[in-house]
Enzyme design. Structure first.
Site, PDB file in Angstrom:
ATOM      1  N   ASP A  81      12.581 -19.434  22.858  1.00 48.75           N
ATOM      2  CA  ASP A  81      12.806 -18.992  21.684  1.00 48.75           C
ATOM      3  C   ASP A  81      11.169 -18.162  21.092  1.00 48.75           C
ATOM      4  O   ASP A  81       9.862 -17.640  21.798  1.00 48.75           O
ATOM      5  CB  ASP A  81      12.868 -20.239  21.148  1.00 48.75           C
ATOM      6  CG  ASP A  81      13.007 -20.029  19.333  1.00 48.75           C
ATOM      7  OD1 ASP A  81      14.258 -20.701  19.138  1.00 48.75           O
ATOM      8  OD2 ASP A  81      11.981 -18.940  18.929  1.00 48.75           O
ATOM      9  N   ILE A  82      11.096 -17.287  20.324  1.00 50.56           N
ATOM     10  CA  ILE A  82      10.553 -15.864  19.864  1.00 50.56           C
ATOM     11  C   ILE A  82       9.574 -16.785  19.259  1.00 50.56           C
ATOM     12  O   ILE A  82       8.476 -15.999  19.225  1.00 50.56           O
ATOM     13  CB  ILE A  82      11.491 -15.218  18.958  1.00 50.56           C
ATOM     14  CG1 ILE A  82      10.709 -13.192  19.119  1.00 50.56           C
ATOM     15  CG2 ILE A  82      12.180 -15.432  17.525  1.00 50.56           C
ATOM     16  CD1 ILE A  82      11.009 -12.042  18.606  1.00 50.56           C
ATOM     17  N   ASN A 137      21.749 -26.551  15.684  1.00 49.93           N
ATOM     18  CA  ASN A 137      21.738 -27.111  14.077  1.00 49.93           C
ATOM     19  C   ASN A 137      22.844 -26.529  13.999  1.00 49.93           C
ATOM     20  O   ASN A 137      23.903 -25.701  14.799  1.00 49.93           O
ATOM     21  CB  ASN A 137      20.657 -25.978  13.884  1.00 49.93           C
ATOM     22  CG  ASN A 137      19.557 -26.947  14.037  1.00 49.93           C
ATOM     23  OD1 ASN A 137      19.284 -28.267  13.627  1.00 49.93           O
ATOM     24  ND2 ASN A 137      18.706 -25.805  13.897  1.00 49.93           N
ATOM     25  N   GLU A 175      19.657 -20.599  11.264  1.00 45.76           N
ATOM     26  CA  GLU A 175      19.798 -19.302  11.230  1.00 45.76           C
ATOM     27  C   GLU A 175      20.090 -18.218  12.026  1.00 45.76           C
ATOM     28  O   GLU A 175      20.957 -17.300  11.489  1.00 45.76           O
ATOM     29  CB  GLU A 175      18.356 -18.962  11.462  1.00 45.76           C
ATOM     30  CG  GLU A 175      17.142 -19.816  10.634  1.00 45.76           C
ATOM     31  CD  GLU A 175      15.889 -19.912  11.264  1.00 45.76           C
ATOM     32  OE1 GLU A 175      15.453 -18.743  11.917  1.00 45.76           O
ATOM     33  OE2 GLU A 175      14.878 -20.315  10.781  1.00 45.76           O
ATOM     34  N   VAL A 176      20.840 -18.976  13.296  1.00 45.93           N
ATOM     35  CA  VAL A 176      21.378 -17.652  13.896  1.00 45.93           C
ATOM     36  C   VAL A 176      23.251 -18.232  14.372  1.00 45.93           C
ATOM     37  O   VAL A 176      23.654 -19.176  14.440  1.00 45.93           O
ATOM     38  CB  VAL A 176      21.198 -17.378  15.120  1.00 45.93           C
ATOM     39  CG1 VAL A 176      21.683 -16.306  16.234  1.00 45.93           C
ATOM     40  CG2 VAL A 176      19.390 -17.178  15.257  1.00 45.93           C
ATOM     41  N   HIS A 196      24.425 -22.696  19.643  1.00 51.21           N
ATOM     42  CA  HIS A 196      23.087 -22.891  20.694  1.00 51.21           C
ATOM     43  C   HIS A 196      21.861 -23.683  21.124  1.00 51.21           C
ATOM     44  O   HIS A 196      22.716 -24.289  19.633  1.00 51.21           O
ATOM     45  CB  HIS A 196      21.609 -21.434  20.243  1.00 51.21           C
ATOM     46  CG  HIS A 196      21.155 -22.261  19.260  1.00 51.21           C
ATOM     47  ND1 HIS A 196      22.260 -20.753  18.116  1.00 51.21           N
ATOM     48  CD2 HIS A 196      20.694 -22.358  18.454  1.00 51.21           C
ATOM     49  CE1 HIS A 196      21.751 -20.798  16.158  1.00 51.21           C
ATOM     50  NE2 HIS A 196      20.498 -22.165  17.065  1.00 51.21           N
ATOM     51  N   HIS A 198      18.876 -26.389  21.581  1.00 51.84           N
ATOM     52  CA  HIS A 198      17.114 -25.987  21.816  1.00 51.84           C
ATOM     53  C   HIS A 198      16.710 -27.010  22.669  1.00 51.84           C
ATOM     54  O   HIS A 198      17.401 -28.134  22.205  1.00 51.84           O
ATOM     55  CB  HIS A 198      16.233 -26.185  20.361  1.00 51.84           C
ATOM     56  CG  HIS A 198      16.422 -25.036  19.714  1.00 51.84           C
ATOM     57  ND1 HIS A 198      15.704 -24.621  18.869  1.00 51.84           N
ATOM     58  CD2 HIS A 198      18.246 -25.413  18.599  1.00 51.84           C
ATOM     59  CE1 HIS A 198      15.938 -23.622  18.089  1.00 51.84           C
ATOM     60  NE2 HIS A 198      17.634 -24.228  17.446  1.00 51.84           N
TER      61      HIS A 198
HETATM   62  P1  AMP Z   1      18.596 -22.336  15.079  1.00 53.04           P
HETATM   63  O1  AMP Z   1      17.514 -22.312  13.232  1.00 53.04           O
HETATM   64  O2  AMP Z   1      19.475 -23.556  15.633  1.00 53.04           O
HETATM   65  O3  AMP Z   1      19.370 -21.017  14.265  1.00 53.04           O
HETATM   66  O4  AMP Z   1      17.264 -21.379  16.078  1.00 53.04           O
HETATM   67  C1  AMP Z   1      17.650 -20.250  15.300  1.00 53.04           C
HETATM   68  C2  AMP Z   1      16.023 -20.044  16.779  1.00 53.04           C
HETATM   69  O5  AMP Z   1      16.392 -18.064  16.619  1.00 53.04           O
HETATM   70  C3  AMP Z   1      14.926 -19.907  15.708  1.00 53.04           C
HETATM   71  O6  AMP Z   1      14.465 -20.896  16.421  1.00 53.04           O
HETATM   72  C4  AMP Z   1      14.309 -18.427  16.008  1.00 53.04           C
HETATM   73  O7  AMP Z   1      13.399 -19.303  16.473  1.00 53.04           O
HETATM   74  C5  AMP Z   1      14.957 -17.937  17.138  1.00 53.04           C
HETATM   75  N1  AMP Z   1      15.281 -16.526  18.055  1.00 53.04           N
HETATM   76  C6  AMP Z   1      15.270 -16.062  16.065  1.00 53.04           C
HETATM   77  N2  AMP Z   1      15.600 -14.995  16.741  1.00 53.04           N
HETATM   78  C7  AMP Z   1      15.259 -14.536  17.799  1.00 53.04           C
HETATM   79  C8  AMP Z   1      15.009 -14.115  19.097  1.00 53.04           C
HETATM   80  N3  AMP Z   1      15.274 -12.756  19.063  1.00 53.04           N
HETATM   81  N4  AMP Z   1      15.246 -13.790  20.352  1.00 53.04           N
HETATM   82  C9  AMP Z   1      14.182 -15.384  20.525  1.00 53.04           C
HETATM   83  N5  AMP Z   1      15.052 -16.406  19.692  1.00 53.04           N
HETATM   84  C10 AMP Z   1      15.270 -16.315  18.705  1.00 53.04           C
END
Ligand code: AMP
Length: 126
Positions: A39-40, A97, A105-106, A110, A112
Protein backbone atom coordinates in the site's frame (compact mmCIF):
# COMPACT_ATOMS: atom_id res chain seq x y z
CA UNK A 1 -19.96 -7.68 -14.40
CA UNK A 2 -21.74 -4.76 -12.71
CA UNK A 3 -23.92 -5.36 -9.67
CA UNK A 4 -27.44 -4.04 -10.40
CA UNK A 5 -27.79 -0.52 -8.99
CA UNK A 6 -24.03 0.04 -8.73
CA UNK A 7 -21.75 1.73 -11.30
CA UNK A 8 -19.99 -0.42 -13.92
CA UNK A 9 -16.29 -1.23 -13.72
CA UNK A 10 -14.11 1.82 -14.45
CA UNK A 11 -11.07 0.80 -16.52
CA UNK A 12 -9.21 3.97 -15.51
CA UNK A 13 -9.10 3.18 -11.77
CA UNK A 14 -5.64 3.15 -10.22
CA UNK A 15 -5.49 -0.61 -9.63
CA UNK A 16 -6.50 -1.32 -13.24
CA UNK A 17 -3.60 0.88 -14.27
CA UNK A 18 -1.26 -0.97 -11.88
CA UNK A 19 -2.42 -4.29 -13.36
CA UNK A 20 -1.67 -3.01 -16.87
CA UNK A 21 1.76 -1.79 -15.73
CA UNK A 22 0.92 1.83 -16.56
CA UNK A 23 1.87 3.08 -13.12
CA UNK A 24 4.48 1.61 -10.78
CA UNK A 25 3.82 -0.45 -7.70
CA UNK A 26 5.97 -2.41 -5.26
CA UNK A 27 4.79 -5.86 -6.35
CA UNK A 28 5.50 -8.72 -3.99
CA UNK A 29 3.45 -11.52 -5.57
CA UNK A 30 1.55 -12.48 -8.69
CA UNK A 31 -0.08 -15.57 -10.10
CA UNK A 32 -2.91 -16.42 -12.49
CA UNK A 33 -5.57 -15.01 -10.17
CA UNK A 34 -4.04 -12.30 -8.03
CA UNK A 35 -1.46 -9.54 -7.81
CA UNK A 36 -0.16 -8.13 -4.50
CA UNK A 37 1.76 -4.96 -3.78
CA UNK A 38 2.57 -2.66 -0.88
CA UNK A 39 0.00 0.00 0.00
CA UNK A 40 1.27 3.47 -0.90
CA UNK A 41 0.16 4.83 2.50
CA UNK A 42 0.74 1.98 4.96
CA UNK A 43 -1.35 1.93 8.12
CA UNK A 44 0.68 -0.83 9.81
CA UNK A 45 4.26 -2.13 9.51
CA UNK A 46 2.93 -4.62 6.96
CA UNK A 47 0.19 -3.27 4.68
CA UNK A 48 -0.24 -5.23 1.48
CA UNK A 49 -3.05 -5.01 -1.06
CA UNK A 50 -4.17 -8.08 -2.97
CA UNK A 51 -6.27 -7.63 -6.10
CA UNK A 52 -7.82 -10.12 -8.50
CA UNK A 53 -6.76 -9.95 -12.14
CA UNK A 54 -10.44 -9.87 -13.16
CA UNK A 55 -12.42 -6.65 -13.51
CA UNK A 56 -14.52 -6.55 -10.34
CA UNK A 57 -15.53 -3.29 -8.68
CA UNK A 58 -15.90 -4.55 -5.14
CA UNK A 59 -16.47 -7.54 -2.87
CA UNK A 60 -20.16 -7.39 -3.81
CA UNK A 61 -19.27 -7.68 -7.49
CA UNK A 62 -16.58 -10.34 -6.99
CA UNK A 63 -18.64 -12.56 -4.70
CA UNK A 64 -21.64 -12.39 -7.03
CA UNK A 65 -19.94 -12.55 -10.42
CA UNK A 66 -16.53 -14.23 -10.24
CA UNK A 67 -16.21 -17.91 -11.12
CA UNK A 68 -15.59 -20.48 -8.42
CA UNK A 69 -12.06 -20.89 -9.83
CA UNK A 70 -11.36 -17.17 -9.49
CA UNK A 71 -12.72 -17.04 -5.95
CA UNK A 72 -10.70 -20.07 -4.85
CA UNK A 73 -7.56 -18.90 -6.66
CA UNK A 74 -7.80 -15.41 -5.18
CA UNK A 75 -8.55 -16.61 -1.65
CA UNK A 76 -5.69 -19.11 -1.70
CA UNK A 77 -3.36 -16.36 -2.95
CA UNK A 78 -4.27 -14.12 0.00
CA UNK A 79 -3.50 -16.92 2.44
CA UNK A 80 -0.29 -17.84 0.65
CA UNK A 81 0.97 -14.25 0.63
CA UNK A 82 0.37 -13.90 4.37
CA UNK A 83 2.11 -17.22 4.99
CA UNK A 84 5.08 -16.32 2.79
CA UNK A 85 5.40 -12.97 4.57
CA UNK A 86 5.73 -14.94 7.82
CA UNK A 87 2.61 -13.42 9.36
CA UNK A 88 0.84 -16.50 10.65
CA UNK A 89 2.63 -16.85 13.99
CA UNK A 90 1.80 -13.35 15.23
CA UNK A 91 -1.39 -13.02 13.19
CA UNK A 92 -2.77 -10.55 10.71
CA UNK A 93 -6.01 -8.86 9.63
CA UNK A 94 -7.70 -9.08 6.24
CA UNK A 95 -10.09 -6.24 5.34
CA UNK A 96 -12.21 -5.60 2.27
CA UNK A 97 -14.02 -2.28 2.05
CA UNK A 98 -17.15 -2.19 -0.06
CA UNK A 99 -19.03 0.96 -0.95
CA UNK A 100 -19.58 4.34 0.59
CA UNK A 101 -19.95 3.61 4.30
CA UNK A 102 -16.81 1.44 4.28
CA UNK A 103 -14.73 4.25 2.78
CA UNK A 104 -13.78 2.22 -0.30
CA UNK A 105 -11.63 4.53 -2.42
CA UNK A 106 -10.51 2.38 -5.32
CA UNK A 107 -13.26 0.67 -7.34
CA UNK A 108 -11.33 -2.51 -8.13
CA UNK A 109 -11.93 -5.27 -5.57
CA UNK A 110 -9.02 -5.60 -3.16
CA UNK A 111 -8.22 -6.90 0.27
CA UNK A 112 -5.84 -5.29 2.71
CA UNK A 113 -3.47 -7.52 4.69
CA UNK A 114 -2.41 -5.66 7.83
CA UNK A 115 0.15 -6.94 10.33
CA UNK A 116 3.38 -6.30 12.17
CA UNK A 117 2.04 -4.99 15.49
CA UNK A 118 -1.03 -5.50 17.68
CA UNK A 119 -3.79 -3.99 15.58
CA UNK A 120 -6.19 -3.07 18.37
CA UNK A 121 -9.94 -3.11 18.10
CA UNK A 122 -11.39 -3.88 14.72
CA UNK A 123 -13.29 -0.60 14.51
CA UNK A 124 -12.25 2.73 15.93
CA UNK A 125 -15.18 4.31 17.75
CA UNK A 126 -16.24 7.54 16.06
P1 AMP B 1 -9.81 1.30 0.03
O1 AMP B 1 -10.11 2.48 0.89
O2 AMP B 1 -10.18 0.00 0.68
O3 AMP B 1 -10.38 1.45 -1.37
O4 AMP B 1 -8.23 1.24 -0.07
C1 AMP B 1 -7.51 1.78 -1.12
C2 AMP B 1 -6.06 1.73 -0.74
O5 AMP B 1 -5.28 1.90 -1.90
C3 AMP B 1 -5.63 2.79 0.26
O6 AMP B 1 -5.10 2.16 1.43
C4 AMP B 1 -4.56 3.59 -0.50
O7 AMP B 1 -3.49 4.00 0.33
C5 AMP B 1 -4.12 2.58 -1.55
N1 AMP B 1 -3.55 3.13 -2.77
C6 AMP B 1 -4.06 4.12 -3.54
N2 AMP B 1 -3.29 4.34 -4.62
C7 AMP B 1 -2.28 3.44 -4.55
C8 AMP B 1 -1.13 3.16 -5.36
N3 AMP B 1 -0.87 3.85 -6.48
N4 AMP B 1 -0.29 2.16 -4.96
C9 AMP B 1 -0.53 1.48 -3.83
N5 AMP B 1 -1.58 1.69 -3.02
C10 AMP B 1 -2.44 2.67 -3.36
Amino acid sequence: MPVPGLPPYDDTNVFARILRGEIPSKRIYEDEWAVAFHDIAPQAPVHVLVIPRGKYCSFADFSASASAEEIVGFTRAVGRIARELGLEAAGYRVIANMGQHSGQEVPHYHVHILAGRPLGRMLVRV
